[in-house]
Design a protein around this motif. Sequence first.
Motif, PDB file in Angstrom:
ATOM      1  N   ILE A 302       0.866  -1.258  -0.150  1.00 17.97           N
ATOM      2  CA  ILE A 302       0.046   0.109   0.051  1.00 17.97           C
ATOM      3  C   ILE A 302       1.070   1.378   0.025  1.00 17.97           C
ATOM      4  N   LEU A 307      -1.118   4.549  -2.090  1.00 19.02           N
ATOM      5  CA  LEU A 307      -2.458   4.890  -2.028  1.00 19.02           C
ATOM      6  C   LEU A 307      -2.724   6.113  -0.977  1.00 19.02           C
ATOM      7  N   GLU A 491      -6.484  -4.765  -2.267  1.00 18.39           N
ATOM      8  CA  GLU A 491      -7.555  -4.457  -2.972  1.00 18.39           C
ATOM      9  C   GLU A 491      -8.751  -3.781  -2.224  1.00 18.39           C
ATOM     10  N   ARG A 494      -7.382  -0.079  -1.903  1.00 20.35           N
ATOM     11  CA  ARG A 494      -7.720   0.610  -3.092  1.00 20.35           C
ATOM     12  C   ARG A 494      -9.102   1.101  -3.238  1.00 20.35           C
TER      13      ARG A 494
END
Length: 497
Positions: A302, A307, A491, A494
Amino acid sequence: MKISISSQSLLEAKAQTLVLFLFEEKPLSQEVLLIDKELGGIIQTAIKEEKFTAKRSETVAVNISKGFGFTRVLLLGLGKKSKLSLLALRQGIGTAVKMLAKSNVQKIAVYVSKLPGRKLPTVQVAESLSLGALTAEYQFTEYKTVKKDLPTRIKELTFYTTYPLKVFNKGIEAGVIIANAINHARDYGNQPSNKANPSYLVTMAQEIAKTPKVRCRVLEREEMKKKKMEALLAVSQGAVHPPKFIILEYKGKPASKDWLVLVGKGITFDSGGISIKPGEKMDEMKFDMAGGGAVISAVEAIAHLKLTINVVALIPATENLPSGEAYKPGDIIGSAAGKTIEVINTDAEGRLILADALHYAKQYKPKAVVDFATLTGACVSALGTHVSGLMGNNSSLIQKIKQAGEISGDRVWELPLWEEYSKQMKSDIADLRNISTGQGGGAITAAAFLLEFIKEYSWAHLDIAGTAWSTEEKPFLGKGATGTGVALAVELARKWK
Ligand code: BES
Ligand code: ZN
Ligand code: ZN
């Protein structure tokens, strides 16, 4: 393995082997027929003579006479066009890579033209392909001292693609980041516990804290005592290596106070303690920190993906060993949340250390808390090794995790966390007991125990006992630690809004 892309014609490819994807549907597409013509009809010959039907991950290798920069073509089946998924791509390329590495190939070219079927975004196609290739190549070789025993490795993989290069490249970059993080998580799980003790996990987390916006803090025994983490302390009593409570924060959205909290079970070896496990397969219990490893690696990925999210990984880390000082069946212990627990079985230790971590999570006022834990053999009995058990207290979070599971390939299956199960965790003489009074449903009763420590936030629990370790060699993945959970957590981060 170095991964690159090229927009040149695939017939210009310079490699030992060229990999071509094929689908089951007949007749062959115009594009495939054209390529086949250029290559002298090898595809149609293979279909006829080798009975190649292009089923998922089916392969056939064909030698090419001359006139090209490659000497062999590997036909790789991807199954039915309509059923094509990111997971099929990942496992397909993984199968090809693993196979070619075994036959000493060092340089491969892979042709990827617009894939049919369900709409698959370019960036995800590229990500899945690079991720599948890099995770397939992984081997844990640190302790091999004889050079000839070392596996050969593919040095270069070039994608020849008709996709827009910029977007495809973005996908590759993300795939490389996530694959590296997954492979690190596998390293942590494969490391024997004489090396990978709680301090080792601290060192790994501190290494990741060198990345911008990442910070690592560690609570030592004294601080645990102050915070009344008595459940974690009880589990650690029998061990010589001191317990550590690792806090690995990534602040990708510093102006916001929102946090996603990831909690990972960090038992660096689970002997069962005084309720000792049988000898068979006890060696595998070095991977009982797979949840902890997964969340450390998720923060790594990450942070590298930059992100815009605040995420923290909490890892209660200790060994579970018997000794004269070990906690015992019948002991009644406290917990950071103040609840008392009657220890019926010292092998149900994961839920104890998680209880204190889940209580600690509260101070982040989290948007959600997701824990990853190799928690129960019962989950392996219920679901086997292809899917992790999912339970939680919030249906929209559960939904998000199911979606993240689909996209990431870390598949999950929900089990019911009904209140009947919670009743089975009540003790006659303390607030809770650490194993259930009833028969069966062990994966759920373990989650019901955890639920007792969650009051003010959305929470989901992933039991990865069956998925975190593979005893069999798969065509697309080697044996041992799988790194499950890393891709799912990434995921989820995100998609976080
Ligand atoms: N770490 C184990 C669970 C486990 C088992 C993980 C197999 C991976 C593969 C956990 O700490 C444990 O021992 N659980 C017990 C609970 C029981 C005593 C209620 C189990 O599953 O047997
Ligand atoms: Zn145990
Ligand atoms: Zn355990």
